[in-house]
Write a protein that holds these residues in place. Structure first.
Motif, PDB file in Angstrom:
ATOM      1  N   LYS A 129     -83.248  -1.026 -88.122  1.00 55.40           N
ATOM      2  CA  LYS A 129     -83.273   0.310 -88.914  1.00 55.40           C
ATOM      3  C   LYS A 129     -81.956   0.975 -88.316  1.00 55.40           C
ATOM      4  O   LYS A 129     -81.687   1.956 -87.898  1.00 55.40           O
ATOM      5  CB  LYS A 129     -84.534   1.069 -88.380  1.00 55.40           C
ATOM      6  CG  LYS A 129     -85.577   0.689 -89.121  1.00 55.40           C
ATOM      7  CD  LYS A 129     -86.640   1.536 -88.633  1.00 55.40           C
ATOM      8  CE  LYS A 129     -88.094   0.992 -89.400  1.00 55.40           C
ATOM      9  NZ  LYS A 129     -88.750  -0.019 -88.600  1.00 55.40           N
ATOM     10  N   CYS A 157     -83.520  -1.334 -98.091  1.00 60.02           N
ATOM     11  CA  CYS A 157     -82.367  -0.825 -97.308  1.00 60.02           C
ATOM     12  C   CYS A 157     -81.601   0.117 -98.087  1.00 60.02           C
ATOM     13  O   CYS A 157     -81.843  -0.035 -99.181  1.00 60.02           O
ATOM     14  CB  CYS A 157     -81.359  -2.143 -96.805  1.00 60.02           C
ATOM     15  SG  CYS A 157     -82.215  -3.090 -95.703  1.00 60.02           S
ATOM     16  N   ARG A 164     -77.803   0.417 -94.381  1.00 61.05           N
ATOM     17  CA  ARG A 164     -78.581   1.249 -93.221  1.00 61.05           C
ATOM     18  C   ARG A 164     -79.960   0.554 -93.445  1.00 61.05           C
ATOM     19  O   ARG A 164     -80.519   0.496 -94.604  1.00 61.05           O
ATOM     20  CB  ARG A 164     -78.726   2.612 -93.637  1.00 61.05           C
ATOM     21  CG  ARG A 164     -79.005   3.554 -92.709  1.00 61.05           C
ATOM     22  CD  ARG A 164     -78.684   5.077 -93.048  1.00 61.05           C
ATOM     23  NE  ARG A 164     -77.296   5.275 -93.064  1.00 61.05           N
ATOM     24  CZ  ARG A 164     -76.855   6.109 -94.067  1.00 61.05           C
ATOM     25  NH1 ARG A 164     -77.743   6.576 -94.997  1.00 61.05           N
ATOM     26  NH2 ARG A 164     -75.671   6.307 -94.280  1.00 61.05           N
ATOM     27  N   GLY A 165     -80.487   0.064 -92.155  1.00 61.98           N
ATOM     28  CA  GLY A 165     -81.656  -0.577 -92.451  1.00 61.98           C
ATOM     29  C   GLY A 165     -83.104   0.520 -92.387  1.00 61.98           C
ATOM     30  O   GLY A 165     -82.798   1.708 -92.365  1.00 61.98           O
ATOM     31  N   SER A 166     -84.087   0.097 -92.894  1.00 61.52           N
ATOM     32  CA  SER A 166     -85.353   0.852 -92.980  1.00 61.52           C
ATOM     33  C   SER A 166     -86.429   0.088 -92.996  1.00 61.52           C
ATOM     34  O   SER A 166     -86.461  -1.292 -92.419  1.00 61.52           O
ATOM     35  CB  SER A 166     -85.226   1.584 -94.481  1.00 61.52           C
ATOM     36  OG  SER A 166     -86.431   2.367 -94.584  1.00 61.52           O
ATOM     37  N   LYS A 167     -87.630   0.416 -93.348  1.00 60.23           N
ATOM     38  CA  LYS A 167     -88.860  -0.284 -93.344  1.00 60.23           C
ATOM     39  C   LYS A 167     -88.912  -1.527 -94.468  1.00 60.23           C
ATOM     40  O   LYS A 167     -88.497  -1.020 -95.557  1.00 60.23           O
ATOM     41  CB  LYS A 167     -90.096   0.425 -93.649  1.00 60.23           C
ATOM     42  CG  LYS A 167     -91.511  -0.118 -93.048  1.00 60.23           C
ATOM     43  CD  LYS A 167     -92.484   1.182 -93.143  1.00 60.23           C
ATOM     44  CE  LYS A 167     -93.858   0.666 -93.306  1.00 60.23           C
ATOM     45  NZ  LYS A 167     -94.089  -0.357 -92.260  1.00 60.23           N
TER      46      LYS A 167
END
Ligand code: S3P
Length: 447
Positions: free
Chosen positions: A267, A293, A314-317
């Protein structure tokens, strides 16, 4: 044995060495140039060094004016006696060179390391023979004994989705004055087509014809019918010579994938400048978006026929995804890191139609199944050509095995950042095949 410490916070900006595929092509095509070729941002990996060494063995002089900037000057005349060329671990060098030497009538023996000596060569020998080339024996693997003779014409429908095979045929035609049409049912990376155009070759890529017909019941509507059952038809008429000039190589998307994956899982956020954005290579960015992402591309510009730009991920779940067919072919070098991301995602990731992974630098399907299970992921094989990967609780630190394969080593090193303790990996130095400074680059984005 390298120790891999966990480190979850990933953030920063990087500039990467030049794309490996384009660097190989630039070095090898210098053999056909009428004058010197200046190459900016040449890959610093061992694979591309094998291509440089090959052209030096064939009489080219290579001068490096600054870091990663090279000038290659072709020889006045080709070697008369048979030369032996060691391609090391590099399949791209061996296959593309087989085409060029067959067209130039340069007798040569092509050899490679243990891994390359097991990889299939029949896929290039068959079409080159159809173009008129002869080889000393009917070898299916290295060593290859090239005699020359590829001067004919050929209409070739690719039986396997391979940019290396396509390029070998196109380069043979350019070198030998032949005329070829290569038909692709699955589009593969088109760096050869772009570079040949940049260097003045007579090359055209035809796209399937589309017919638009008015709907008889509603003139505002149109029906679209694709008239050809292929994806691309590339036609080259060779004359044995290309112009020299400058080639500016963008950063390598397949290397960027590892750093973007670290941002995705952690993330975090990673920006890569001057990154290659050739549409045949950007499926990984689409994949990142598909699994959750954010990606952002700016400052797009095309230099030396190759688009590039500044890319931020940009990372995310993360979530799972199904990959198969043409998409699998486009992501073939990114499958190891995609499989790693799958271990940190919700839901299964199903990867099909990737049998080609079995004949890469190692059997990457087996290498992935082994390593992902070592850290506790649920991994199943799908028939002989795919895997299903799913997280099973927290992934555990472990002793990873690189199988001497750079992309396996880099993928598992990224996984190790997100485990609850120290892991190890054997033969981590093999990352030098495509990215010798991988661990330094990775350290620079650890916050
Ligand atoms: C490459 C093509 C791909 C890829 C390899 C580089 C190239 O191989 O896996 O890393 O530069 O043309 P195939 O063409 O054999 O699929």
């Amino acid at each position: 044995m390298k120790t891999l410490k966990p480190h979850r916070k990933i953030q920063g900006a990087l500039t990467l060495p030049g794309d490996k595929s384009i660097s190989h092509r630039a070095a090898l095509l210098s053999l056909l140039c009428g004058e010197s070729l200046r190459i900016l941002n040449f890959s610093d990996g061992e694979d591309c060094a094998a291509s440089l060494k090959a052209v030096q063995t064939l009489g080219c002089t290579v001068e490096s004016s600054s870091k990663r900037s090279l000038t290659i000057t072709p020889p006045q005349s080709a070697p008369k006696d048979s030369v032996k060329i060691d391609c090391g671990n590099s399949g791209t060098t061996a296959r593309l060179l087989a085409g060029i030497l067959s067209g130039l009538d340069i007798p040569a023996e092509i050899v490679g390391d243990e891994s390359l000596s097991k990889r299939p060569m029949k896929r290039v020998i068959d079409p080159l023979r159809e173009l008129g080339a002869s080889f000393a024996e009917s070898a299916e693997t290295l060593p290859l004994h090239i005699k020359g003779g590829a001067h004919g014409s050929l209409n070739y429908r690719m039986p396997v989705a391979s940019a290396q095979v396509k390029s070998s045929i196109l380069f043979a035609a350019c070198a030998g004055g032949g005329e070829v049409a290569v038909i692709e049912d699955v589009r593969t990376r088109d760096h050869s087509e772009r570079l040949l155009k940049h260097l003045g070759a007579t090359i055209t890529t035809h796209h399937p014809r589309v017919e638009l017909k008015e709907d008889p019941n509603d003139p505002r509507k149109k029906t679209r019918t694709v008239l050809d059952d292929w994806k691309a038809r590339i036609v080259v008429k060779g004359n044995g010579k290309l112009a020299g000039g400058d080639i500016d190589i963008p950063g390598d998307m397949s290397t960027a994938a590892f750093f973007f994956a670290a941002a995705a899982i952690g993330k975090g956020e990673v920006t890569i400048e001057n990154l290659g954005l050739n549409p045949t290579r950007t499926a990984f960015l689409d994949h990142l978006r598909a699994i959750g992402c954010e990606t952002h591309v700016e400052s797009r510009v095309t230099i030396s026929e190759e688009p590039r730009g500044v890319v931020t991920v940009r990372g995310s779940k993360l979530k799972g995804r199904k990959i198969s067919g043409a998409l699998a072919a486009q992501l073939i070098d990114e499958i190891p890191i995609i499989a790693v991301m799958a271990c940190f995602a919700d839901g299964p990731t199903i990867i099909r139609d990737v049998e080609e992974l079995r004949v890469k630098e190692c059997d990457r399907l087996e290498a992935l199944i082994d390593n992902l299970r070592r850290m506790g992921a649920k991994v199943g094989s799908v028939e002989n050509d795919g895997i299903v990967v799913e997280a099973k609780g927290e992934m555990q630190p472990t002793d990873f095995k690189s199988f001497g394969d750079h992309r396996i080593a880099m993928a598992m090193s990224i996984a190790a950042l997100f485990l609850a303790g120290e892991s190890t990996i054997d033969d981590a130095d093999c990352v030098a095949v495509s990215c010798p400074h991988f661990y330094e680059l990775l350290d620079s984005i650890k916050q």
